[in-house]
Design a protein around this motif. Sequence first.
Motif, PDB file in Angstrom:
ATOM      1  N   ALA A 124       0.808  -1.226   0.000  1.00  0.00           N
ATOM      2  CA  ALA A 124       0.000   0.000   0.000  1.00  0.00           C
ATOM      3  C   ALA A 124       0.838   1.270   0.000  1.00  0.00           C
ATOM      4  O   ALA A 124       0.285   2.368  -0.027  1.00  0.00           O
ATOM      5  CB  ALA A 124      -0.920  -0.003   1.220  1.00  0.00           C
ATOM      6  N   HIS A 125       2.154   1.138   0.011  1.00  0.00           N
ATOM      7  CA  HIS A 125       2.998   2.344   0.108  1.00  0.00           C
ATOM      8  C   HIS A 125       4.230   2.208  -0.778  1.00  0.00           C
ATOM      9  O   HIS A 125       5.267   1.688  -0.359  1.00  0.00           O
ATOM     10  CB  HIS A 125       3.408   2.558   1.567  1.00  0.00           C
ATOM     11  CG  HIS A 125       4.102   3.862   1.821  1.00  0.00           C
ATOM     12  ND1 HIS A 125       4.072   4.481   3.058  1.00  0.00           N
ATOM     13  CD2 HIS A 125       4.844   4.667   1.030  1.00  0.00           C
ATOM     14  CE1 HIS A 125       4.780   5.605   2.992  1.00  0.00           C
ATOM     15  NE2 HIS A 125       5.266   5.730   1.763  1.00  0.00           N
ATOM     16  N   VAL A 126       4.081   2.691  -2.010  1.00  0.00           N
ATOM     17  CA  VAL A 126       5.149   2.563  -3.001  1.00  0.00           C
ATOM     18  C   VAL A 126       5.288   3.878  -3.764  1.00  0.00           C
ATOM     19  O   VAL A 126       4.293   4.506  -4.115  1.00  0.00           O
ATOM     20  CB  VAL A 126       4.790   1.412  -3.980  1.00  0.00           C
ATOM     21  CG1 VAL A 126       5.679   1.429  -5.194  1.00  0.00           C
ATOM     22  CG2 VAL A 126       4.885   0.058  -3.278  1.00  0.00           C
ATOM     23  N   HIS A 127       6.518   4.303  -3.994  1.00  0.00           N
ATOM     24  CA  HIS A 127       6.761   5.485  -4.825  1.00  0.00           C
ATOM     25  C   HIS A 127       7.252   5.000  -6.191  1.00  0.00           C
ATOM     26  O   HIS A 127       8.432   4.685  -6.346  1.00  0.00           O
ATOM     27  CB  HIS A 127       7.806   6.398  -4.185  1.00  0.00           C
ATOM     28  CG  HIS A 127       7.417   6.880  -2.807  1.00  0.00           C
ATOM     29  ND1 HIS A 127       6.805   8.093  -2.588  1.00  0.00           N
ATOM     30  CD2 HIS A 127       7.531   6.308  -1.587  1.00  0.00           C
ATOM     31  CE1 HIS A 127       6.572   8.247  -1.291  1.00  0.00           C
ATOM     32  NE2 HIS A 127       7.010   7.174  -0.655  1.00  0.00           N
ATOM     33  N   LEU A 128       6.343   4.927  -7.143  1.00  0.00           N
ATOM     34  CA  LEU A 128       6.748   4.453  -8.482  1.00  0.00           C
ATOM     35  C   LEU A 128       7.394   5.571  -9.289  1.00  0.00           C
ATOM     36  O   LEU A 128       7.943   5.318 -10.363  1.00  0.00           O
ATOM     37  CB  LEU A 128       5.553   3.878  -9.245  1.00  0.00           C
ATOM     38  CG  LEU A 128       4.945   2.580  -8.703  1.00  0.00           C
ATOM     39  CD1 LEU A 128       3.719   2.176  -9.529  1.00  0.00           C
ATOM     40  CD2 LEU A 128       5.951   1.441  -8.691  1.00  0.00           C
ATOM     41  N   SER A 143       6.408  -1.587   1.977  1.00  0.00           N
ATOM     42  CA  SER A 143       7.856  -1.421   1.756  1.00  0.00           C
ATOM     43  C   SER A 143       8.314   0.024   1.867  1.00  0.00           C
ATOM     44  O   SER A 143       9.454   0.293   2.171  1.00  0.00           O
ATOM     45  CB  SER A 143       8.231  -1.961   0.376  1.00  0.00           C
ATOM     46  OG  SER A 143       7.742  -1.109  -0.639  1.00  0.00           O
ATOM     47  N   ASP A 144       7.403   0.998   1.604  1.00  0.00           N
ATOM     48  CA  ASP A 144       7.809   2.394   1.398  1.00  0.00           C
ATOM     49  C   ASP A 144       8.966   2.442   0.393  1.00  0.00           C
ATOM     50  O   ASP A 144       9.980   3.119   0.606  1.00  0.00           O
ATOM     51  CB  ASP A 144       8.189   3.077   2.713  1.00  0.00           C
ATOM     52  CG  ASP A 144       8.378   4.594   2.543  1.00  0.00           C
ATOM     53  OD1 ASP A 144       8.012   5.127   1.468  1.00  0.00           O
ATOM     54  OD2 ASP A 144       8.897   5.229   3.482  1.00  0.00           O
ATOM     55  N   HIS A 145       8.783   1.700  -0.689  1.00  0.00           N
ATOM     56  CA  HIS A 145       9.759   1.675  -1.789  1.00  0.00           C
ATOM     57  C   HIS A 145       9.964   3.113  -2.282  1.00  0.00           C
ATOM     58  O   HIS A 145       9.063   3.697  -2.871  1.00  0.00           O
ATOM     59  CB  HIS A 145       9.194   0.783  -2.891  1.00  0.00           C
ATOM     60  CG  HIS A 145      10.054   0.662  -4.107  1.00  0.00           C
ATOM     61  ND1 HIS A 145      11.117  -0.201  -4.174  1.00  0.00           N
ATOM     62  CD2 HIS A 145       9.997   1.279  -5.313  1.00  0.00           C
ATOM     63  CE1 HIS A 145      11.679  -0.123  -5.366  1.00  0.00           C
ATOM     64  NE2 HIS A 145      11.026   0.775  -6.084  1.00  0.00           N
TER      65      HIS A 145
HETATM   66 ZN    ZN Z   1       6.856   6.867   1.299  1.00  0.00          ZN
END
Ligand code: ZN
Length: 454
Positions: free
Chosen positions: A74-78, A315-317
């Motif tokens: 739910a937390h990804v920076h693409l 992940s907070d990728h």
């Molecule tokens: Zn983030």
Amino acid sequence: MPLRKNPPSKTRNGPRESTLVLEGCRVWTPTGLITASVLICEGRIARIGHHLPGNAGETLRVRGLVAFPGMIDAHVHLRDLDLSYKEDFTSGTAAAAAGGFTTVLDMPNTMPPTDSATRLDEKIERARRKILTNVGFHVAAVPKAAEVTRMSRLGAYSLKLYMPKPISPLNIQDDKTILTLLQSSVKSDIGVTVHAEDQSVIRRPDIKESGSFIELAKGRPEQAELQAVDRILRLAAKAGSYVHLAHLTLPSSIVAARNYRHASTEVTPHHVFLSEKTIKKEKWKAWMVPPLRSERVRKNLLALLSKGLVTMIASDHAPHTIEEKRGAVAESPPGVPGLETTLPLMLTLVTRKILSMELLVQLLSSNPAHVFNLPRKGRLAKGFDADIVLVDLKRKTRIRPERFHSKAKYSPFENMTVQGRVHTTIVGGSVVLQDGDIVGKPGSGRVMKRGVLG
Ligand code: ZN
Ligand code: NCD
Ligand code: ZN
């Protein structure tokens, strides 16, 4: 494991080209792990059982692997758009598929930011052509209620409130402004995802050339999270709004959120595996916000996670280039890639008997599906979407960032040995990753819209 192509079988309705059988794997079902085959038709699970019709179409021999519901991050920076040099929709979703994620929710702090219905629409159109997995979008928390409504109607998954420095101009220190925002989220039936660090507590230390990442991290003390969590929960209770608290690092934050009915909590693998010691050793590779905490806090956070008191793992990728990261300390952008390390790290906790497999599946699949309203996802059962990850649980692997599909080829976990290898990832019935290689085509993934059933 070769893909055996049977000639498409003729039925009354013509060739059943979109039929796939996973033959003889172990399947993680809501009633436990069973040995069975999975019949996939038209992107959904048609049957899980022993005697599936022969000649049903393509067959994937998956003996020795375990099929789990596709993981959901739910937390990804693409990134993409003007920040495509850091990551784009194709590289980011390739990283997702390689990490066992079939659905990811993208963050709005892009260039330009996702802060209006028009910009959300533009992002959706671009993503449609480039993604390999399912992707949904968070949007910026904006002060204009009408825009909130429009973005909510377009299928945004939440309003992202970045408390250290709001994406859209917003008087963040003013309770009334935040309360109004939370009230408009209720009216527009959309939750608010919060980066909870209080702006007034954050200090940007005056770092000289010889400055360290430890100093940088000290500028964002625990007090910043403590105060922000306390405040947002107080205001959310007043507004009766739903808040999802992103990347929490403190046990006290988890406990506080559990006292409010309409809150969910998210923790990253780096905050439960690593502590300040790693910042000293790995420097820019271990620089993210909120920063890594003390060993004591890390252990207590992990204890809460293992007791099932956290809603989800994300992940907070947050990919940046190596050049940006390892330049001057004061300028180094915070954030580390995580899509390709999260599932193996969590499986390692299962091997170490810190997490049960059941809890892992909740944290990485069924809970995010529930919180973000992703119907037909989060479990393997008849009628659910055929979003499946096949894992070789016995294989140990070493984390080798140079092999990442992400453009960000570094990790604070570099060289760590982890349990389990993602072998095959199936998204909506199509094989996207096979034997570790991307075989899906850009554009084969689906844009997800909240409240819209596809
Ligand atoms: Zn983030
Ligand atoms: C994120 C980024 O780079 O976009 N960085 C980070 O360190 N987590 C921003 C964020 O999630 O706060
Ligand atoms: Zn954040």
